[in-house]
Structure formats: C-alpha cells, structure tokens
Design a protein around this motif. Structure first.
Motif, PDB file in Angstrom:
ATOM      1  N   TYR A 167     -22.532  16.856  -8.329  1.00 15.03           N
ATOM      2  CA  TYR A 167     -20.906  17.199  -8.275  1.00 15.03           C
ATOM      3  C   TYR A 167     -20.623  16.968  -6.766  1.00 15.03           C
ATOM      4  CZ  TYR A 167     -17.155  20.638  -8.300  1.00 15.03           C
ATOM      5  OH  TYR A 167     -15.905  21.153  -8.373  1.00 15.03           O
ATOM      6  N   TYR A 168     -21.356  17.252  -5.964  1.00 22.71           N
ATOM      7  CA  TYR A 168     -21.310  17.161  -4.380  1.00 22.71           C
ATOM      8  C   TYR A 168     -20.963  15.728  -4.007  1.00 22.71           C
ATOM      9  CZ  TYR A 168     -23.386  21.735  -4.719  1.00 22.71           C
ATOM     10  OH  TYR A 168     -23.693  22.928  -5.163  1.00 22.71           O
ATOM     11  N   GLU A 169     -21.760  14.955  -4.625  1.00 23.78           N
ATOM     12  CA  GLU A 169     -21.376  13.277  -4.285  1.00 23.78           C
ATOM     13  C   GLU A 169     -20.115  12.721  -4.861  1.00 23.78           C
ATOM     14  OE1 GLU A 169     -25.028  10.817  -4.762  1.00 23.78           O
ATOM     15  OE2 GLU A 169     -25.509  12.509  -5.851  1.00 23.78           O
ATOM     16  N   VAL A 170     -19.298  13.431  -5.803  1.00 26.11           N
ATOM     17  CA  VAL A 170     -18.119  12.788  -6.464  1.00 26.11           C
ATOM     18  C   VAL A 170     -16.882  13.503  -6.248  1.00 26.11           C
ATOM     19  CG1 VAL A 170     -19.420  11.509  -7.930  1.00 26.11           C
ATOM     20  CG2 VAL A 170     -18.711  13.515  -8.618  1.00 26.11           C
ATOM     21  N   PHE A 171     -17.068  14.920  -5.817  1.00 28.37           N
ATOM     22  CA  PHE A 171     -15.802  15.857  -5.450  1.00 28.37           C
ATOM     23  C   PHE A 171     -15.638  16.035  -3.999  1.00 28.37           C
ATOM     24  CE2 PHE A 171     -13.712  19.954  -5.920  1.00 28.37           C
ATOM     25  CZ  PHE A 171     -12.317  19.551  -6.377  1.00 28.37           C
ATOM     26  N   ASP A 172     -14.574  15.184  -3.538  1.00 28.90           N
ATOM     27  CA  ASP A 172     -14.638  15.404  -1.837  1.00 28.90           C
ATOM     28  C   ASP A 172     -14.427  16.620  -1.622  1.00 28.90           C
ATOM     29  OD1 ASP A 172     -15.165  12.434  -1.956  1.00 28.90           O
ATOM     30  OD2 ASP A 172     -12.991  11.873  -2.184  1.00 28.90           O
ATOM     31  N   PRO A 173     -13.298  17.578  -1.714  1.00 25.82           N
ATOM     32  CA  PRO A 173     -13.233  18.640  -1.306  1.00 25.82           C
ATOM     33  C   PRO A 173     -14.353  19.409  -1.033  1.00 25.82           C
ATOM     34  CG  PRO A 173     -11.502  18.308  -2.822  1.00 25.82           C
ATOM     35  CD  PRO A 173     -12.403  17.158  -3.017  1.00 25.82           C
ATOM     36  N   VAL A 174     -15.350  19.627  -2.228  1.00 30.99           N
ATOM     37  CA  VAL A 174     -16.520  20.233  -1.997  1.00 30.99           C
ATOM     38  C   VAL A 174     -17.430  19.886  -0.798  1.00 30.99           C
ATOM     39  CG1 VAL A 174     -18.525  21.361  -3.135  1.00 30.99           C
ATOM     40  CG2 VAL A 174     -16.362  21.149  -4.257  1.00 30.99           C
ATOM     41  N   TRP A 175     -17.435  18.470  -0.878  1.00 27.39           N
ATOM     42  CA  TRP A 175     -18.322  17.770   0.067  1.00 27.39           C
ATOM     43  C   TRP A 175     -17.767  18.221   1.448  1.00 27.39           C
ATOM     44  CZ3 TRP A 175     -22.804  15.453   0.245  1.00 27.39           C
ATOM     45  CH2 TRP A 175     -23.321  14.922   1.418  1.00 27.39           C
ATOM     46  N   LYS A 180     -11.088   9.623 -15.749  1.00 30.29           N
ATOM     47  CA  LYS A 180      -9.543  10.193 -15.965  1.00 30.29           C
ATOM     48  C   LYS A 180      -9.566  11.426 -16.127  1.00 30.29           C
ATOM     49  CE  LYS A 180      -8.070   5.842 -17.667  1.00 30.29           C
ATOM     50  NZ  LYS A 180      -8.390   4.600 -18.372  1.00 30.29           N
ATOM     51  N   ILE A 181     -10.539  12.185 -16.489  1.00 32.65           N
ATOM     52  CA  ILE A 181     -10.852  13.633 -16.632  1.00 32.65           C
ATOM     53  C   ILE A 181     -10.948  14.376 -15.425  1.00 32.65           C
ATOM     54  CG2 ILE A 181     -12.114  15.672 -17.586  1.00 32.65           C
ATOM     55  CD1 ILE A 181     -13.342  13.459 -19.876  1.00 32.65           C
ATOM     56  N   PRO A 182     -10.407  15.580 -14.889  1.00 37.04           N
ATOM     57  CA  PRO A 182     -10.735  16.020 -13.534  1.00 37.04           C
ATOM     58  C   PRO A 182     -12.240  16.217 -13.347  1.00 37.04           C
ATOM     59  CG  PRO A 182      -9.012  17.022 -14.833  1.00 37.04           C
ATOM     60  CD  PRO A 182      -9.573  16.208 -15.873  1.00 37.04           C
ATOM     61  N   ILE A 183     -12.543  15.793 -12.448  1.00 33.30           N
ATOM     62  CA  ILE A 183     -13.917  15.966 -11.861  1.00 33.30           C
ATOM     63  C   ILE A 183     -14.624  17.368 -12.143  1.00 33.30           C
ATOM     64  CG2 ILE A 183     -14.002  16.668  -9.400  1.00 33.30           C
ATOM     65  CD1 ILE A 183     -15.905  14.046 -10.924  1.00 33.30           C
ATOM     66  N   ALA A 204     -20.198  19.080 -21.535  1.00 33.01           N
ATOM     67  CA  ALA A 204     -20.067  17.944 -22.720  1.00 33.01           C
ATOM     68  C   ALA A 204     -19.521  16.925 -22.277  1.00 33.01           C
ATOM     69  CB  ALA A 204     -19.359  18.845 -23.781  1.00 33.01           C
ATOM     70  N   GLU A 205     -18.317  17.098 -21.465  1.00 33.27           N
ATOM     71  CA  GLU A 205     -17.300  15.776 -21.065  1.00 33.27           C
ATOM     72  C   GLU A 205     -18.098  14.848 -20.080  1.00 33.27           C
ATOM     73  OE1 GLU A 205     -16.307  19.154 -21.095  1.00 33.27           O
ATOM     74  OE2 GLU A 205     -14.398  19.181 -22.034  1.00 33.27           O
ATOM     75  N   GLY A 206     -18.908  15.429 -19.159  1.00 32.23           N
ATOM     76  CA  GLY A 206     -19.858  14.745 -18.365  1.00 32.23           C
ATOM     77  C   GLY A 206     -20.939  13.896 -19.114  1.00 32.23           C
ATOM     78  N   HIS A 207     -21.414  14.412 -20.090  1.00 34.69           N
ATOM     79  CA  HIS A 207     -22.419  13.702 -20.921  1.00 34.69           C
ATOM     80  C   HIS A 207     -21.935  12.676 -21.778  1.00 34.69           C
ATOM     81  CE1 HIS A 207     -26.106  15.980 -20.346  1.00 34.69           C
ATOM     82  NE2 HIS A 207     -25.691  17.074 -20.233  1.00 34.69           N
ATOM     83  N   ARG A 208     -20.684  12.977 -22.196  1.00 38.40           N
ATOM     84  CA  ARG A 208     -19.880  11.714 -22.998  1.00 38.40           C
ATOM     85  C   ARG A 208     -19.551  10.626 -22.040  1.00 38.40           C
ATOM     86  NH1 ARG A 208     -16.275  14.981 -24.595  1.00 38.40           N
ATOM     87  NH2 ARG A 208     -17.280  15.628 -26.381  1.00 38.40           N
ATOM     88  N   LEU A 209     -19.225  10.987 -20.676  1.00 43.02           N
ATOM     89  CA  LEU A 209     -18.863  10.032 -19.750  1.00 43.02           C
ATOM     90  C   LEU A 209     -20.247   9.129 -19.549  1.00 43.02           C
ATOM     91  CD1 LEU A 209     -16.753   8.668 -17.652  1.00 43.02           C
ATOM     92  CD2 LEU A 209     -17.900  10.139 -16.071  1.00 43.02           C
ATOM     93  N   VAL A 210     -21.270   9.695 -18.996  1.00 37.31           N
ATOM     94  CA  VAL A 210     -22.652   8.985 -19.207  1.00 37.31           C
ATOM     95  C   VAL A 210     -22.879   8.256 -20.420  1.00 37.31           C
ATOM     96  CG1 VAL A 210     -25.228   9.342 -18.903  1.00 37.31           C
ATOM     97  CG2 VAL A 210     -23.549  10.705 -17.529  1.00 37.31           C
ATOM     98  N   ALA A 211     -22.631   8.632 -21.569  1.00 38.70           N
ATOM     99  CA  ALA A 211     -22.981   7.802 -22.801  1.00 38.70           C
ATOM    100  C   ALA A 211     -22.112   6.659 -22.831  1.00 38.70           C
ATOM    101  CB  ALA A 211     -22.910   8.678 -24.100  1.00 38.70           C
TER     102      ALA A 211
END
Length: 100
Positions: free
Chosen positions: A22-30, A77-80, A92-99
């Motif tokens: 999550y930290y690598e892809v969501f700029d505000p948190v990083w 396209k889904i909010p991070i 579940a949405e993250g796993h779907r993206l990976v698949a």
C-alpha cells in the motif's frame, strides 16, 4: 527461461510476481508518513523504487521471469484504498486485480 521437467514428461517454468505494498502505490501515505518514519530511522532518503528494482534484478540474474504488479496498482481504475485491507493485505478487489 529455463524449463523444469515434471514427473510424467510435462514441463513447467517459474514466474515471479512483485506485489507492491500500500505504501508503494498510495502517494499521500508515502509522502506524509512512511518516508518520514524511514528518514527518522536511517537518516537517509529511501527510494520506493528500490525494492521493486532489487526484486526484478535478483530474478533476472537467476534466469526466472519476473513481472511487477506495481504499475497495475498505480493505474487501477478502482480507488487504491479499496484494493487493500486496513492491515495492508489485498482486499477482494486487490486480489482480482492481481489475477487479471
């Protein structure tokens, strides 16, 4: 890439996937939290591209095909925030993206 023989005459190949946090892809948190904590610990800047680069380099040297999923997460396209659970694991949405 080198193929591996399987019992019964089949073959397979290894494929490694770099799964970003999550930290690598969501700029505000990083930018507002994670990088500041790392700087407090080490007194030096930490490039968030380093883990991905090291991962891909190590597997290339081992002659294993490696794919990074970081771009897929950054460009989803889904909010991070919906791709990860509060504990940092994929939703579940993250796993779907990976698949996909």
């Amino acid at each position: 890439m080198e193929k591996i023989s399987l019992p019964g005459g089949g073959s397979a190949r290894f494929l490694a996937f770099y799964a970003p946090s999550y930290y690598e892809v969501f700029d505000p948190v990083w930018n507002r939290a994670f990088e500041l904590n790392l700087l407090r610990c080490s007194n030096q800047s930490y490039a968030r591209e380093n883990p991905e680069k090291r991962f891909l380099k190590i597997f290339a040297e081992a002659n294993v095909e490696a794919i990074s999923l970081k771009g897929a997460f950054k460009n989803a396209k889904i909010p991070i925030q919906k791709l990860f659970l509060p504990d940092g694991h994929y939703s579940a949405e993250g796993h779907r993206l990976v698949a996909e």
